[in-house]
Write a protein that holds these residues in place. Structure first.
Motif, PDB file in Angstrom:
ATOM      1  N   THR A  23      38.107  40.299  34.300  1.00 30.49           N
ATOM      2  CA  THR A  23      37.956  40.469  35.746  1.00 30.49           C
ATOM      3  C   THR A  23      36.561  40.973  36.110  1.00 30.49           C
ATOM      4  O   THR A  23      36.009  40.612  37.153  1.00 30.49           O
ATOM      5  N   GLU A  43      33.785  40.400  34.460  1.00 27.67           N
ATOM      6  CA  GLU A  43      32.694  39.571  33.950  1.00 27.67           C
ATOM      7  C   GLU A  43      31.804  39.020  35.059  1.00 27.67           C
ATOM      8  O   GLU A  43      30.597  38.928  34.906  1.00 27.67           O
ATOM      9  N   ASN A  44      32.392  38.633  36.178  1.00 26.50           N
ATOM     10  CA  ASN A  44      31.633  38.011  37.266  1.00 26.50           C
ATOM     11  C   ASN A  44      31.783  38.807  38.560  1.00 26.50           C
ATOM     12  O   ASN A  44      32.405  38.356  39.520  1.00 26.50           O
ATOM     13  N   THR A  45      31.243  39.996  38.550  1.00 25.72           N
ATOM     14  CA  THR A  45      31.336  40.851  39.743  1.00 25.72           C
ATOM     15  C   THR A  45      29.962  41.152  40.353  1.00 25.72           C
ATOM     16  O   THR A  45      29.849  42.019  41.213  1.00 25.72           O
ATOM     17  N   GLU A  46      28.956  40.420  39.919  1.00 24.37           N
ATOM     18  CA  GLU A  46      27.615  40.658  40.456  1.00 24.37           C
ATOM     19  C   GLU A  46      27.597  40.395  41.958  1.00 24.37           C
ATOM     20  O   GLU A  46      28.101  39.387  42.448  1.00 24.37           O
ATOM     21  N   ARG A  57      39.880  43.559  43.530  1.00 25.52           N
ATOM     22  CA  ARG A  57      40.122  42.500  42.548  1.00 25.52           C
ATOM     23  C   ARG A  57      40.951  43.026  41.387  1.00 25.52           C
ATOM     24  O   ARG A  57      41.869  42.346  40.904  1.00 25.52           O
TER      25      ARG A  57
END
Length: 254
Positions: free
Chosen positions: A117, A119-122, A132
């Motif tokens: 979850t 990994e792609n929170t930029e 999320r």
């Protein structure tokens, strides 16, 4: 949450306690709490399950007491009930090992969800990241573990006391598979096993059942598998969240 589960009923008090303990663990993992005590979580859940196994044993004693025709057997079981029910060290250890394995597996699964979850929170705000994470809490898995292990513990305690009483009083006891009367639509696998009878100590024989049809109308068969998770068929657990149970019948004195 995206991990759906059926809410617990008022009767599912033990299941709900186990679920809540697992969810507190999951939330602590997501919060990166360094003080998580996995051993304590295992111990608390194990103690709940051990009590449930004793409840199963007590129900077995009450069932055999009611079925027995010999008044001496009825009196002896009444005395045993007054002294309390305590499952064997062997069954206690088995429940303890299952609990440890499942809690550790739940811990690993939750951490994997968290890593995936995040990994792609930029570019996301802290609040968006939190939102999320809340959507992916493994509630469904926690509920399944809670229900399956509570049922397993209860049935295991009942089976063990059935075996003890059969030996103690020289009885032949049969077990009869029944589907839960309040479970709504019964799955084909369980429905096929309704009324199946075995001698205590034996194993239920799986039956094939049509679980669905292809677009062309051809039947697709399913079959439950006796494994370590249902004591290789000794208890009526056909699948996850199975609500099936068994009744005892005294066939004769040996």
């Amino acid at each position: 949450t995206d991990d759906y589960f059926t809410p617990f009923t008022e009767e599912e008090k033990v299941e709900k306690k186990i679920f809540e303990r697992l969810m507190s663990l999951a939330k602590a993992i997501f919060a990166e709490n360094p003080d998580i005590d996995l051993d304590m979580v295992e111990r608390e859940i194990y103690e709940l399950l051990r009590d449930e196994a004793n409840n199963g044993g007590r129900e077995a004693m009450e069932a055999i007491q009611e079925l027995a025709e010999d008044p001496d057997i009825k009196d002896e079981i009444a005395t045993m009930l007054k002294n309390g029910v305590d499952i064997s060290d062997g069954l206690s250890q088995r429940i303890h090992e299952r609990t440890g394995e499942l809690v550790k597996g739940f811990d690993t699964h939750t951490r994997e969800i968290m890593r995936a979850t995040l990994e792609n929170t930029e570019g996301l705000t802290a609040g968006e990241i939190q939102s999320r994470l809340e959507r992916v809490l493994p509630e469904g898995r926690a509920a399944t573990i809670a229900r399956n292990e509570t049922v397993y513990a209860f049935k295991s305690g009942r089976l063990e006391l059935d075996e003890n009483l059969a030996k103690e009083f020289n009885l032949r006891i049969d077990l009869v598979w029944h589907t839960s009367p309040d479970a709504g639509d019964v799955c084909p696998l369980c429905k096929a096993m309704e009324g199946e009878r075995i001698h205590l100590g034996g194993a239920f024989t799986p039956k094939r059942a049509v679980v669905r049809y292809t677009d062309d109308g051809d039947p697709i068969y399913g079959e439950w598998e006796p494994t370590v998770w249902n004591d290789f068929g000794k208890m009526p657990n056909a699948h996850a969240n199975c609500r099936c149970f068994f009744d005892e019948e005294i066939v004769r004195t040996a």
